[in-house]
Scaffold this motif. Structure first.
Motif, PDB file in Angstrom:
ATOM      1  N   HIS A 185     -36.785 -46.815   3.598  1.00  0.00           N
ATOM      2  CA  HIS A 185     -36.699 -46.219   2.255  1.00  0.00           C
ATOM      3  C   HIS A 185     -38.041 -45.667   1.763  1.00  0.00           C
ATOM      4  O   HIS A 185     -38.103 -45.046   0.702  1.00  0.00           O
ATOM      5  N   ALA A 186     -39.124 -45.908   2.496  1.00  0.00           N
ATOM      6  CA  ALA A 186     -40.475 -45.597   2.000  1.00  0.00           C
ATOM      7  C   ALA A 186     -40.678 -44.105   1.797  1.00  0.00           C
ATOM      8  O   ALA A 186     -40.083 -43.273   2.479  1.00  0.00           O
ATOM      9  N   LEU A 187     -41.574 -43.787   0.862  1.00  0.00           N
ATOM     10  CA  LEU A 187     -41.981 -42.397   0.628  1.00  0.00           C
ATOM     11  C   LEU A 187     -43.443 -42.248   0.982  1.00  0.00           C
ATOM     12  O   LEU A 187     -44.265 -43.120   0.670  1.00  0.00           O
ATOM     13  N   LEU A 188     -43.762 -41.145   1.627  1.00  0.00           N
ATOM     14  CA  LEU A 188     -45.155 -40.761   1.877  1.00  0.00           C
ATOM     15  C   LEU A 188     -45.419 -39.515   1.040  1.00  0.00           C
ATOM     16  O   LEU A 188     -44.610 -38.587   1.033  1.00  0.00           O
ATOM     17  N   SER A 189     -46.558 -39.504   0.335  1.00  0.00           N
ATOM     18  CA  SER A 189     -46.922 -38.316  -0.427  1.00  0.00           C
ATOM     19  C   SER A 189     -48.304 -37.835  -0.014  1.00  0.00           C
ATOM     20  O   SER A 189     -49.209 -38.641   0.235  1.00  0.00           O
ATOM     21  N   THR A 190     -48.450 -36.516   0.055  1.00  0.00           N
ATOM     22  CA  THR A 190     -49.746 -35.911   0.346  1.00  0.00           C
ATOM     23  C   THR A 190     -49.847 -34.570  -0.367  1.00  0.00           C
ATOM     24  O   THR A 190     -48.825 -33.974  -0.721  1.00  0.00           O
ATOM     25  N   LEU A 201     -45.050 -34.472  10.544  1.00  0.00           N
ATOM     26  CA  LEU A 201     -44.232 -35.511   9.904  1.00  0.00           C
ATOM     27  C   LEU A 201     -42.807 -35.496  10.473  1.00  0.00           C
ATOM     28  O   LEU A 201     -42.222 -36.550  10.749  1.00  0.00           O
ATOM     29  N   VAL A 202     -42.263 -34.292  10.671  1.00  0.00           N
ATOM     30  CA  VAL A 202     -40.914 -34.173  11.235  1.00  0.00           C
ATOM     31  C   VAL A 202     -40.899 -34.680  12.685  1.00  0.00           C
ATOM     32  O   VAL A 202     -39.977 -35.399  13.095  1.00  0.00           O
ATOM     33  N   ALA A 203     -41.936 -34.337  13.427  1.00  0.00           N
ATOM     34  CA  ALA A 203     -42.020 -34.802  14.824  1.00  0.00           C
ATOM     35  C   ALA A 203     -42.077 -36.325  14.887  1.00  0.00           C
ATOM     36  O   ALA A 203     -41.661 -36.934  15.875  1.00  0.00           O
ATOM     37  N   ALA A 204     -42.586 -36.943  13.804  1.00  0.00           N
ATOM     38  CA  ALA A 204     -42.654 -38.414  13.756  1.00  0.00           C
ATOM     39  C   ALA A 204     -41.319 -39.027  13.329  1.00  0.00           C
ATOM     40  O   ALA A 204     -41.212 -40.244  13.167  1.00  0.00           O
ATOM     41  N   GLY A 205     -40.308 -38.190  13.118  1.00  0.00           N
ATOM     42  CA  GLY A 205     -38.976 -38.685  12.794  1.00  0.00           C
ATOM     43  C   GLY A 205     -38.661 -38.692  11.311  1.00  0.00           C
ATOM     44  O   GLY A 205     -37.580 -39.134  10.904  1.00  0.00           O
ATOM     45  N   LEU A 206     -39.607 -38.222  10.492  1.00  0.00           N
ATOM     46  CA  LEU A 206     -39.393 -38.219   9.038  1.00  0.00           C
ATOM     47  C   LEU A 206     -38.708 -36.939   8.589  1.00  0.00           C
ATOM     48  O   LEU A 206     -38.802 -35.907   9.255  1.00  0.00           O
ATOM     49  N   ALA A 223     -42.380 -37.247   2.269  1.00  0.00           N
ATOM     50  CA  ALA A 223     -41.660 -37.521   3.515  1.00  0.00           C
ATOM     51  C   ALA A 223     -41.045 -38.912   3.455  1.00  0.00           C
ATOM     52  O   ALA A 223     -41.611 -39.824   2.832  1.00  0.00           O
ATOM     53  N   SER A 224     -39.892 -39.052   4.085  1.00  0.00           N
ATOM     54  CA  SER A 224     -39.206 -40.345   4.132  1.00  0.00           C
ATOM     55  C   SER A 224     -38.160 -40.319   5.246  1.00  0.00           C
ATOM     56  O   SER A 224     -37.693 -39.251   5.641  1.00  0.00           O
ATOM     57  N   PHE A 225     -37.785 -41.498   5.726  1.00  0.00           N
ATOM     58  CA  PHE A 225     -36.668 -41.559   6.683  1.00  0.00           C
ATOM     59  C   PHE A 225     -35.328 -41.404   5.949  1.00  0.00           C
ATOM     60  O   PHE A 225     -34.446 -40.704   6.426  1.00  0.00           O
TER      61      PHE A 225
END
Ligand SMILES: C[S@@+](CC[C@H](N)C(=O)[O-])C[C@H]1O[C@@H](n2cnc3c(N)ncnc32)[C@H](O)[C@@H]1O
Length: 246
Positions: A185-190, A201-206, A223-225
């Motif tokens: 459920h986590a969110l990454l912001s940049t 980020l997409v290549a990492a599965g997000l 980004a998030s799963f």
């Protein structure tokens, strides 16, 4: 490297490197950026209310403003914040400890600064704080982050210097390590909205969505799963997907 204090447009202060004028925050507002780009975009207040505690990965400790904004966001829920913060530049931290902010920001950054001062003497160890706990990981975040690939963090604040200055903290490898630290459920912001970073980020599965507009910066990235994200324009999303498949 020498740093000087610079007042930004919302009255809060950042540090500026004297050699090349690089700043630690947007000159449109350091505190505003911390609150809107990181704490609000990562839904820290909501996470505190829903989950009762928040685990945060903070890339680029700097002046501790992003950590301070997370604390502010948790005021209503009183949920504890457990943060791991990564910083390479001890000299920058020493300068950061001397910066004083306007009262509405100082209220939150002073307790962060107090714990950072203690944590500086026991890097990598958890320091208990009235608001939870903090681990300060000193050194290159690329190495330090590897032991945090736990899949347990609720939020990631990705706030290093720009890709042109610090390409290593925007690499696909590093972004994959961050993804491995994140709970579903986590969110990454940049603040970066670059196709290369989003493709990493997409290549990492997000999944990747549009971050909020903050000051003069039109958008950043979220980004998030699994968390819902403001969608990108379909043409841009296709371009990112093609790039991530390379
Ligand atoms: C834009 S500033 C961060 C501002 C900070 N988030 C705040 O709230 O005040 C970027 C920070 O990343 C740190 N940094 C840059 N490269 C790093 C690396 N490879 N590992 C760890 N920290 C790094 C810099 O020293 C600097 O403090």
């Amino acid at each position: 490297m020498t740093w000087r204090t610079l007042e930004t447009e919302d009255g809060s202060c950042t540090l500026q490197r004297t050699a090349d004028a690089v700043t630690c925050h947007s000159t449109a507002g350091a505190w505003r950026q911390a609150r809107e780009r990181y704490a609000r975009a990562c839904r820290i207040a909501e996470l505190g209310a829903e989950r009762g505690a928040v685990a945060l990965l903070d890339i680029g400790t700097g002046l501790g403003l992003n950590l301070a904004a997370a604390l502010e966001a948790l005021e209503a829920s009183a949920a504890p914040l457990e943060a791991v913060s990564f910083e390479r530049d001890v000299e920058l931290l020493a300068h950061a400890f001397e910066v004083r902010q306007p009262p509405e920001c100082e209220r939150w950054v002073a307790p962060v600064r107090a714990i950072l001062r203690v944590a500086l003497h026991s890097p990598g160890e958890r320091v208990a704080a009235p608001w939870g706990g903090l681990r300060l990981e000193l050194g290159d975040a690329r190495t330090a982050v590897r032991r945090w690939r736990t899949g347990a963090f609720d939020a990631v604040f990705l706030d290093p210097f720009a890709p042109s200055l610090e390409p290593q903290l925007w690499s696909a490898e590093f972004l994959a390590d961050l993804a491995a630290a994140m709970a579903p459920h986590a969110l990454l912001s940049t603040y970066s909205a670059s196709v290369a970073v989003r493709a990493g980020l997409v290549a990492a599965g997000l999944r990747v969505g549009q971050g909020p507009r903050v000051g003069r910066k039109a958008q950043g990235s979220l980004a998030s799963f699994t968390a819902p994200l403001p969608p990108l324009h379909p043409r841009l999303a296709r371009k990112i997907a093609r790039r991530s498949a390379r």
